[in-house]
Design a protein around this motif. Structure first.
Motif, PDB file in Angstrom:
ATOM      1  N   ASP A  80      -3.715   4.690   4.039  1.00  0.00           N
ATOM      2  CA  ASP A  80      -4.429   5.958   4.155  1.00  0.00           C
ATOM      3  C   ASP A  80      -3.652   6.803   5.155  1.00  0.00           C
ATOM      4  O   ASP A  80      -3.570   6.463   6.328  1.00  0.00           O
ATOM      5  CB  ASP A  80      -5.854   5.699   4.648  1.00  0.00           C
ATOM      6  CG  ASP A  80      -6.696   6.962   4.795  1.00  0.00           C
ATOM      7  OD1 ASP A  80      -6.128   8.073   4.754  1.00  0.00           O
ATOM      8  OD2 ASP A  80      -7.911   6.818   4.976  1.00  0.00           O
ATOM      9  N   ASP A  84      -3.877  11.157   1.463  1.00  0.00           N
ATOM     10  CA  ASP A  84      -3.860  10.327   0.267  1.00  0.00           C
ATOM     11  C   ASP A  84      -4.182   8.902   0.688  1.00  0.00           C
ATOM     12  O   ASP A  84      -3.752   8.446   1.755  1.00  0.00           O
ATOM     13  CB  ASP A  84      -2.477  10.390  -0.398  1.00  0.00           C
ATOM     14  CG  ASP A  84      -2.416   9.612  -1.698  1.00  0.00           C
ATOM     15  OD1 ASP A  84      -3.383   9.682  -2.484  1.00  0.00           O
ATOM     16  OD2 ASP A  84      -1.414   8.919  -1.922  1.00  0.00           O
ATOM     17  N   GLY A  86      -5.095   4.723  -0.958  1.00  0.00           N
ATOM     18  CA  GLY A  86      -5.141   3.821  -2.107  1.00  0.00           C
ATOM     19  C   GLY A  86      -4.893   2.398  -1.674  1.00  0.00           C
ATOM     20  O   GLY A  86      -4.530   2.127  -0.522  1.00  0.00           O
ATOM     21  N   ASN A  88      -3.118  -1.386  -3.043  1.00  0.00           N
ATOM     22  CA  ASN A  88      -2.248  -2.052  -4.001  1.00  0.00           C
ATOM     23  C   ASN A  88      -3.030  -3.219  -4.596  1.00  0.00           C
ATOM     24  O   ASN A  88      -3.445  -4.131  -3.881  1.00  0.00           O
ATOM     25  CB  ASN A  88      -0.966  -2.534  -3.336  1.00  0.00           C
ATOM     26  CG  ASN A  88      -0.117  -1.372  -2.865  1.00  0.00           C
ATOM     27  OD1 ASN A  88      -0.148  -0.290  -3.438  1.00  0.00           O
ATOM     28  ND2 ASN A  88       0.630  -1.588  -1.801  1.00  0.00           N
ATOM     29  N   TYR A 132      -6.461   6.809 -17.447  1.00  0.00           N
ATOM     30  CA  TYR A 132      -6.051   7.029 -16.059  1.00  0.00           C
ATOM     31  C   TYR A 132      -7.217   6.767 -15.106  1.00  0.00           C
ATOM     32  O   TYR A 132      -7.069   6.063 -14.116  1.00  0.00           O
ATOM     33  CB  TYR A 132      -5.523   8.456 -15.890  1.00  0.00           C
ATOM     34  CG  TYR A 132      -5.116   8.770 -14.470  1.00  0.00           C
ATOM     35  CD1 TYR A 132      -3.975   8.186 -13.919  1.00  0.00           C
ATOM     36  CD2 TYR A 132      -5.872   9.631 -13.685  1.00  0.00           C
ATOM     37  CE1 TYR A 132      -3.604   8.463 -12.622  1.00  0.00           C
ATOM     38  CE2 TYR A 132      -5.500   9.914 -12.387  1.00  0.00           C
ATOM     39  CZ  TYR A 132      -4.369   9.325 -11.851  1.00  0.00           C
ATOM     40  OH  TYR A 132      -4.003   9.591 -10.569  1.00  0.00           O
ATOM     41  N   THR A 139     -11.920   5.216  -9.423  1.00  0.00           N
ATOM     42  CA  THR A 139     -10.539   5.040  -8.991  1.00  0.00           C
ATOM     43  C   THR A 139      -9.626   5.389 -10.158  1.00  0.00           C
ATOM     44  O   THR A 139     -10.100   5.680 -11.251  1.00  0.00           O
ATOM     45  CB  THR A 139     -10.270   3.603  -8.480  1.00  0.00           C
ATOM     46  OG1 THR A 139      -8.982   3.562  -7.850  1.00  0.00           O
ATOM     47  CG2 THR A 139     -10.333   2.579  -9.594  1.00  0.00           C
ATOM     48  N   GLN A 142      -2.577   3.797 -10.990  1.00  0.00           N
ATOM     49  CA  GLN A 142      -1.361   4.588 -10.861  1.00  0.00           C
ATOM     50  C   GLN A 142      -0.140   3.728 -11.149  1.00  0.00           C
ATOM     51  O   GLN A 142      -0.016   2.624 -10.627  1.00  0.00           O
ATOM     52  CB  GLN A 142      -1.285   5.180  -9.445  1.00  0.00           C
ATOM     53  CG  GLN A 142      -2.474   6.069  -9.121  1.00  0.00           C
ATOM     54  CD  GLN A 142      -2.524   6.474  -7.664  1.00  0.00           C
ATOM     55  OE1 GLN A 142      -1.765   6.010  -6.826  1.00  0.00           O
ATOM     56  NE2 GLN A 142      -3.457   7.362  -7.351  1.00  0.00           N
ATOM     57  N   ARG A 165      -1.059   0.506  -8.097  1.00  0.00           N
ATOM     58  CA  ARG A 165      -1.797   1.164  -7.015  1.00  0.00           C
ATOM     59  C   ARG A 165      -3.056   1.784  -7.591  1.00  0.00           C
ATOM     60  O   ARG A 165      -3.030   2.381  -8.660  1.00  0.00           O
ATOM     61  CB  ARG A 165      -0.938   2.244  -6.364  1.00  0.00           C
ATOM     62  CG  ARG A 165      -1.563   2.852  -5.128  1.00  0.00           C
ATOM     63  CD  ARG A 165      -0.541   3.734  -4.419  1.00  0.00           C
ATOM     64  NE  ARG A 165      -1.013   4.153  -3.119  1.00  0.00           N
ATOM     65  CZ  ARG A 165      -1.690   5.273  -2.897  1.00  0.00           C
ATOM     66  NH1 ARG A 165      -1.999   6.076  -3.897  1.00  0.00           N
ATOM     67  NH2 ARG A 165      -2.069   5.584  -1.680  1.00  0.00           N
ATOM     68  N   ALA A 166      -4.159   1.604  -6.890  1.00  0.00           N
ATOM     69  CA  ALA A 166      -5.429   2.225  -7.276  1.00  0.00           C
ATOM     70  C   ALA A 166      -5.754   3.287  -6.235  1.00  0.00           C
ATOM     71  O   ALA A 166      -5.813   2.995  -5.038  1.00  0.00           O
ATOM     72  CB  ALA A 166      -6.534   1.191  -7.356  1.00  0.00           C
ATOM     73  N   GLY A 167      -5.945   4.511  -6.697  1.00  0.00           N
ATOM     74  CA  GLY A 167      -6.212   5.618  -5.789  1.00  0.00           C
ATOM     75  C   GLY A 167      -7.602   5.542  -5.182  1.00  0.00           C
ATOM     76  O   GLY A 167      -8.540   5.015  -5.770  1.00  0.00           O
ATOM     77  N   GLY A 168      -7.702   6.073  -3.970  1.00  0.00           N
ATOM     78  CA  GLY A 168      -8.973   6.134  -3.263  1.00  0.00           C
ATOM     79  C   GLY A 168      -9.073   7.442  -2.507  1.00  0.00           C
ATOM     80  O   GLY A 168      -8.178   8.285  -2.567  1.00  0.00           O
TER      81      GLY A 168
END
Length: 181
Positions: A80, A84, A86, A88, A132, A139, A142, A165-168
């Motif tokens: 973080d 941005d 995320g 892994n 996506y 989430t 990516q 990678r998963a976005g958060g």
């Protein structure tokens, strides 16, 4: 976004979009020459021991609870930077394929379980690539996706992995009062 919510969203995604698309061998503890076909279980973080599987959704016949085949959703690390965030994700895939049993007491490894493993990984990759946003936007998966097999394979089982990678949502920098002073 709380990391647990991301893991649960990916678990839900795999249960809905990946597991129903393939049936794999499940071991029989009473007779190694017999197996049944089932959809993979999907767990978060770790593979539960067999006596902890009473609450697994009923995809197993007659109350028999088996963990394998399985997809285990876990995280390697998170980041973080304030703008941005995320984590892994590491998916671990475990399948069973001991080989051939031409006669009682004789096992001939066929070394073909890797095919089941790679098929499961491919289905997961394909499904994640096709959407996506995961679980209503909780989430996003990516790219790049990376995958492989572990160098050491337990006899009769095949284990591999896939990472992405998963976005958060980043947490804002906040001042807080130190109550311990």
């Amino acid at each position: 976004m709380v990391d647990n919510v991301i893991l649960e969203a990916i678990q839900s995604f795999c249960q809905e979009h990946v597991a129903p698309k393939i049936k794999l061998m499940a071991p029989n503890d009473d007779d190694a020459t017999e197996y049944r076909l089932m959809h993979p279980n999907v767990f978060i973080g770790w593979l539960p021991p067999p006596n902890q599987l009473e609450d697994v959704p009923a995809q197993l016949p007659d109350g028999v609870k088996k963990a394998i085949p399985a997809i285990v959703v876990g995280m390697d690390e998170g980041e973080d930077d304030g703008t941005d965030a995320g984590i892994n994700i590491r998916l671990t895939f475990i399948v069973y394929n001991p080989g051939l049993y031409p006669e009682p007491g004789v096992i001939i490894p066929n070394y073909k379980g890797y095919q089941d493993l790679l098929n499961l990984i491919t289905i997961c990759r394909r499904e994640l690539s096709s959407q996506y946003l995961i679980d209503g936007g909780k989430t996003a998966a990516q790219k790049p996706f990376r995958w492989g097999m572990y160098l050491q394979q337990p006899v009769g089982y095949w284990v591999g992995w896939m990472t992405f990678r998963a976005g958060g949502a980043p947490l804002p920098y906040m001042n807080y009062e130190n109550l311990l002073d």
